[in-house]
Design a protein around this motif. Structure first.
Motif, short mmCIF file in Angstrom:
data_model
loop_
_atom_site.label_atom_id
_atom_site.label_comp_id
_atom_site.label_asym_id
_atom_site.label_seq_id
_atom_site.Cartn_x
_atom_site.Cartn_y
_atom_site.Cartn_z
N GLY A 274 0.86 -1.18 0.00
CA GLY A 274 0.00 0.00 0.00
C GLY A 274 0.89 1.23 0.00
O GLY A 274 2.12 1.14 -0.14
N ALA A 275 0.26 2.39 0.17
CA ALA A 275 1.02 3.64 0.16
C ALA A 275 2.16 3.59 1.17
O ALA A 275 3.27 4.08 0.89
N VAL A 276 1.91 2.98 2.32
CA VAL A 276 2.91 3.02 3.39
C VAL A 276 4.09 2.09 3.11
O VAL A 276 5.26 2.48 3.24
N GLY A 277 3.79 0.84 2.71
CA GLY A 277 4.87 -0.10 2.42
C GLY A 277 5.75 0.42 1.30
O GLY A 277 6.98 0.37 1.37
N VAL A 278 5.12 0.96 0.26
CA VAL A 278 5.89 1.42 -0.90
C VAL A 278 6.70 2.68 -0.53
O VAL A 278 7.85 2.83 -0.94
N SER A 279 6.12 3.54 0.28
CA SER A 279 6.87 4.71 0.74
C SER A 279 8.08 4.28 1.59
O SER A 279 9.16 4.87 1.50
N ALA B 217 -5.50 1.82 15.45
CA ALA B 217 -4.88 1.50 16.74
C ALA B 217 -5.75 2.18 17.80
O ALA B 217 -6.55 3.05 17.48
N PRO B 218 -5.61 1.80 19.08
CA PRO B 218 -6.52 2.35 20.10
C PRO B 218 -6.47 3.88 20.24
O PRO B 218 -7.40 4.47 20.77
N ASP B 219 -5.41 4.53 19.78
CA ASP B 219 -5.39 6.00 19.83
C ASP B 219 -5.48 6.64 18.45
O ASP B 219 -5.36 7.86 18.32
N GLY B 220 -5.67 5.84 17.43
CA GLY B 220 -5.82 6.38 16.08
C GLY B 220 -4.50 6.73 15.40
O GLY B 220 -4.50 7.12 14.24
N ASN B 221 -3.39 6.60 16.09
CA ASN B 221 -2.09 6.85 15.47
C ASN B 221 -1.55 5.54 14.92
O ASN B 221 -1.84 4.48 15.45
N PRO B 222 -0.71 5.61 13.89
CA PRO B 222 -0.17 4.36 13.32
C PRO B 222 0.87 3.72 14.23
O PRO B 222 1.25 4.28 15.25
N LEU B 223 1.30 2.54 13.84
CA LEU B 223 2.41 1.87 14.52
C LEU B 223 3.61 1.94 13.58
O LEU B 223 3.59 1.32 12.51
N ILE B 224 4.62 2.70 13.96
CA ILE B 224 5.83 2.82 13.12
C ILE B 224 7.03 2.67 14.05
O ILE B 224 7.24 3.50 14.93
N GLY B 225 7.81 1.63 13.81
CA GLY B 225 9.02 1.47 14.62
C GLY B 225 9.26 0.02 14.97
O GLY B 225 8.67 -0.89 14.39
N PRO C 124 13.49 -9.28 17.46
CA PRO C 124 14.70 -8.66 16.92
C PRO C 124 14.58 -8.35 15.43
O PRO C 124 14.02 -9.15 14.67
N ASN C 125 15.11 -7.24 15.02
CA ASN C 125 15.20 -6.86 13.60
C ASN C 125 13.87 -6.94 12.84
O ASN C 125 13.86 -7.24 11.64
N ALA C 126 12.80 -6.70 13.54
CA ALA C 126 11.50 -6.66 12.87
C ALA C 126 10.84 -5.32 13.20
O ALA C 126 11.01 -4.78 14.29
N PHE C 127 10.13 -4.79 12.23
CA PHE C 127 9.56 -3.44 12.38
C PHE C 127 8.10 -3.43 11.94
O PHE C 127 7.66 -4.30 11.18
N GLU C 128 7.40 -2.43 12.44
CA GLU C 128 6.02 -2.25 12.02
C GLU C 128 5.88 -0.90 11.31
O GLU C 128 6.50 0.09 11.72
N ALA C 129 5.09 -0.91 10.24
CA ALA C 129 4.71 0.34 9.57
C ALA C 129 3.29 0.07 9.12
O ALA C 129 3.02 -0.14 7.94
N CYS C 130 2.40 0.02 10.08
CA CYS C 130 1.05 -0.47 9.77
C CYS C 130 0.01 0.23 10.64
O CYS C 130 0.34 1.07 11.46
N VAL C 131 -1.23 -0.16 10.43
CA VAL C 131 -2.38 0.40 11.17
C VAL C 131 -2.45 1.92 10.98
O VAL C 131 -2.65 2.67 11.92
N PHE C 132 -2.26 2.34 9.75
CA PHE C 132 -2.40 3.76 9.42
C PHE C 132 -3.87 4.07 9.16
O PHE C 132 -4.50 3.47 8.30
N THR C 133 -4.37 5.04 9.90
CA THR C 133 -5.74 5.50 9.71
C THR C 133 -5.77 6.60 8.65
O THR C 133 -6.75 6.76 7.94
N PHE C 134 -4.67 7.32 8.55
CA PHE C 134 -4.53 8.37 7.51
C PHE C 134 -3.25 8.11 6.73
O PHE C 134 -2.32 8.92 6.72
N GLY C 135 -3.22 6.93 6.11
CA GLY C 135 -1.98 6.48 5.47
C GLY C 135 -1.61 7.23 4.21
O GLY C 135 -0.47 7.13 3.75
N ILE C 136 -2.54 7.98 3.65
CA ILE C 136 -2.19 8.77 2.48
C ILE C 136 -1.49 10.06 2.96
O ILE C 136 -0.41 10.40 2.49
#
Ligand code: FAD
Length: 814
Positions: A16-21, A338-346, A352-364
């Protein structure tokens, strides 16, 4: 068909927009050996049907940074990668129906100015100048954001993909990841077409992120805290008047948001797009009878106009020409929350060595900035802006399914609501309760959640207005004001008690623990029997965290840190300790009472066998009320006092004895006021990676001459030689009804020269206090500045570099 590479440095799951970005930004940083896997076609998740609005507005500094960056990127991207894109920078008009909403706009305007943007607050009579077709009779004003606009989400994703590919990154479409495993410190991402071995893996699976997250559980992962909402927008037929108007003036109407009614209204070619965030909203895929399908690519939910009809009708009254057109189409698609409407990034917690860039409510709107942040996490191990608001570790294990659903619905239904400081969002309370929770509620405790732990913010008396409505103010005054004052005065004149469940505690033991800690933190360790504060820096010399370090024996320490820092600091510690040093966490097993005030010794003497003559910053094991306890002579409130730590089961007896001795219960809001008077910093307000330790005025906690090469040492040394750009200050502010919230701009000579990091009224010094950061040359006691509080510039004076209350610490040492 593209070949599956057998290795890559990074594999991103989700196109999606986030993965490709994220892929684009990794490649930009020189990490071109990266692969993105998309199960279907790019954009098949939420991205393809997004409305594509790209606002900059936020009252969160980090989210505003991310969104501002997106607008800057999108403006140049088409030309940069030679891909035509429909990006319309139309500006936006955000309507206010109340004085409080106008204050919120003023605050955003101040923050925007600091980020180089020109948000404009409009009076009612100026609105029609920006938006001719609108009814304004019941409005209080508006905010105009010239950088707002809309983008075609598919074109955006394809442009980012083109840029990433041209730099050498690979995108494999129609290649679902089917699982992950780990071997010899490397990840293996499985697909039906073969495996890819990689160093890092990123979960960018949008609303499927929880499913993908499950694969990481054998490696320390947790259930991704999220749920899925259905969001609709309505497209109307063409409106000839609008078409004609656009033709004549040569541009589209600005985007309109009626935030108090809860919708956006955008010109879509010659018609409109109306997108409500309805309070009677609907979650999807939350019941066993309605499971998330394995593949929902390019699909929509059935229309449900009834749910949003009232808001659509309101929009038609606000801009009557909208009502002249029929509805042509409704788009109803999934958005993860996410419970506060902010994405999970980090960093993915625990893995180990795994990251999240997901649960974007305003991913565009956030995808551009989000990709930058994710790439920095991987390539640098830290981010340019402090991104705690989006850090996956902000949610720990209290976020069960029901919590996520209730909170997600609450956020969606209040998407545009103001986040006033006194208000507690009511959904899903009581996730973690202390052993004396019921006693505290009986005493009038008005609770707040801190990493899910319920703590009293203030104590109401019978007859006090404890309704939600009473909290809808940015002002200081309200039913709590008199109570906070009384609580602070009790701590000043007599003795108070505050129950603090959820302090994060790590017991560190083993040969070499002392040597490890010396390299872990920037400063010196306490002697056996004593405690002090230690700081951890990132490699750029910026403040990662602050911990209380209690030394039990040569190689035995307890590290205590903020409740919200539990997973952040836990991970920092566990990832760093050498073999032979053990870490045992006792966060949930023990509770703390803060007992503070000049009469605290008198109170404790009859109920404890502790040696109460032991000095400030000492600790001891003893009994209190016949129960085993650990006492630390320290006080965040800045009075004589002890922290009493005990097993949960023993705390009720201790609490009862302390109360029977006359301690007045006080809450977190009183504590906040008391600590500000002492200049004690709070984590992720005053202490964040937006500042270096030297800027934060913490040089006395940096031991440059120790042999250990602690993280950040070189950067801090270089900064010391160069001189700091900003300096930490305490201000007394001539504030009116409102004290300075964090990120209020500080002015000098007509220029913005800094920002506050926290502020509140100090009841002992009887003044409005702000902590902040200013241009280093202005951090001189007596310097007159102005703090802009909700649009009003208030005179402020820099104070000497010492606590406002009891500068000699005589009361603490008493
Ligand atoms: C009606 C509507 C209007 C919206 N309007 C806006 C707006 O105006 N502005 C805005 O900012 N946001 C808007 N949004 C939200 C926006 O659509 C999302 O926040 C954004 O698209 C999320 O992007 P993403 O890349 O995180 O997720 P997605 O676009 O969902 O991408 C995730 C991708 O991961 C893939 N995937 C999942 N599992 C696997 C696997 N195992 N292997 C490989 N690939 C996998 C999926 O196929 C999918 O393509 C709107 C949403 C809706 C529903």
């Amino acid at each position: 068909m593209a070949e599956i590479p057998s290795t890559a440095r990074v594999v991103i799951i989700g196109g999606g927009a986030v993965g490709v970005s994220s892929l684009y930004h990794l490649a930009k940083a020189g990490w071109t050996d990266c692969v993105l896997l998309e199960k279907n076609e790019l954009t098949a998740g939420s991205t393809w049907h997004a409305a594509g609005n790209v606002p900059t507005f936020s009252t969160s500094w980090s989210i505003m940074n991310m969104q501002r960056y997106s607008t800057e990127l999108y403006s140049r991207l088409g030309a940069e990668v030679d891909y035509p894109m429909n990006y319309h920078v139309t500006g936006s008009v955000r309507l206010a129906h109340s004085k409080e909403r106008m204050q919120e706009f003023q605050r955003a305007k101040g923050m925007g100015l600091y980020q180089g943007m020109n948000l404009e607050v409009l009076g009612v009579d100026e609105i029609k100048g920006k938006y001719p077709f609108i009814e304004t009779h019941d409005l209080a004003g508006a905010l105009y954001d010239p950088a707002d606009g809309d983008i075609d989400p598919a074109q955006l994703t394809q442009a980012l993909a083109k840029g990433a590919r041209e730099m050498g990154a690979k995108i494999l479409r129609f290649t679902p990841a089917t699982g992950v495993s780990r071997e010899n410190g490397e990840w293996i991402v499985h697909t039906e077409k073969g495996d890819i071995r990689c160093e890092y893996v990123v979960n960018a699976a949008g609303y499927y992120a929880q499913k993908v997250g499950e694969w990481f559980k054998p490696y320390g992962g947790r259930t991704v805290p999220m749920m899925v909402m259905s969001h609709q927008y309505v497209l109307t037929e063409q409106v000839s008047e609008i078409e004609a108007w656009s033709k004549e003036v040569g541009h589209k109407l600005p985007l309109l948001r009626d935030v108090d009614v809860s919708y956006y209204l955008r010109q879509e070619k010659g018609g409109f797009n109306i997108g409500p965030y309805e309070p009677n909203c609907k979650a999807h895929w939350v019941n066993p009878s309605d499971p998330m399908p394995d593949d929902f690519s390019f699909q929509l939910y059935p229309d449900d106009l009834d749910r949003i009809a009232e808001i659509v009708a309101d929009a038609m009254e606000r801009v009557p020409i909208v009502g002249s057109a029929g509805i042509s189409r409704i788009i109803n698609g999934p958005i993860p929350y996410a419970p506060d409407g902010n994405p999970l990034i980090g960093p993915m917690p625990g893995v180990p060595n795994a990251f999240e860039a997901c649960v974007f409510t305003f991913g565009i709107a956030q995808g551009g900035g989000g990709g930058k942040v994710l790439a920095e996490w991987i390539t640098e191990g830290c981010t340019e802006w402090d991104m705690w608001s989006c850090d996956p570790r902000r949610y720990t294990d209290y976020t069960d399914r029901d919590y996520c659903i209730e909170k997600g619905k609450e956020v969606y239904g209040n998407e545009y609501a103001m986040h006033v400081p006194w208000h507690r969002w009511p959904a899903a309370p009581d996730r973690r309760k202390s052993s004396v929770h019921d006693k505290i509620r009986e005493l009038g405790g008005q609770m707040g959640a801190y990493n899910g732990w319920e703590r009293a913010n203030w104590f109401a008396k019978p007859g006090d207005d404890t309704s939600e409505e009473a909290t809808h103010t940015w002002g200081r005054s309200g039913p709590w004001e008199q109570r906070i004052k009384e609580e602070c005065e009790a701590v000043r004149d007599s003795v108070g008690v505050l129950n603090l469940p959820g302090f994060s505690r790590f017991w560190i033991q083993g040969e070499g623990a002392d040597e490890w800690l010396r390299g872990f933190c920037t400063g010196a360790l306490p002697k056996v029997g004593r405690m002090n504060l230690i700081y951890v820096s990132d490699k750029r010399g910026r403040i990662l965290t602050e911990l209380s370090c209690i030394r039990l024996a040569e190689n035995s320490f307890v590290l205590i840190t903020a409740a919200t820092a539990q997973w952040h600091d836990g991970e920092l510690i566990r990832n760093s300790v050498p073999e032979g040093v053990t870490v045992r966490e006792t966060t949930a097993e023990r509770e703390t009472l803060i007992i503070a005030g000049p009469k605290s010794r008198e109170l404790l003497a009859p109920i404890t066998d502790a040696d109460l003559s032991m000095g400030w910053l000492t600790h001891q094991h003893a009994t209190v009320a016949g129960k085993k306890a650990f006492l630390i002579r320290v006080s965040f409130a800045g009075e004589l006092g002890w922290e009493v730590h005990a097993e949960n089961a023993d705390m009720p007896a201790i609490y009862d004895a302390v109360r029977a001795g006359g301690a007045k219960p006080f809450g977190m809001w009183a504590l906040n006021s008391l600590r500000l008077e002492k200049g004690y910093r709070a984590w992720k307000g005053d202490l964040s990676t937006d500042y270096s330790l030297l800027e934060g005025g913490l040089e006395r906690f940096v031991k440059f001459d120790k042999p250990q090469d602690f993280t950040g040492k070189a950067a801090l040394l270089a900064e010391k030689q160069r001189g700091v750009k900003k300096s930490f200050i305490t201000l007394i502010v001539d504030a009116k009804d409102c004290d300075a919230p964090y990120m209020s701009t500080i002015w000098h000579d007509g220029k913005v020269v800094g920002e506050t990091t926290s502020g509140a009224w100090g009841y002992r010094v009887n003044a409005s206090i702000a902590l902040g950061m200013v241009r280093a040359d202005l951090a001189v006691p007596g310097t007159e500045l102005e703090v802009e509080i909700y649009g009003e510039r208030c005179r402020a004076v820099v104070q000497p570099d010492q606590p406002l209350w009891d500068p000699e610490n005589a009361r603490i040492r008493a």
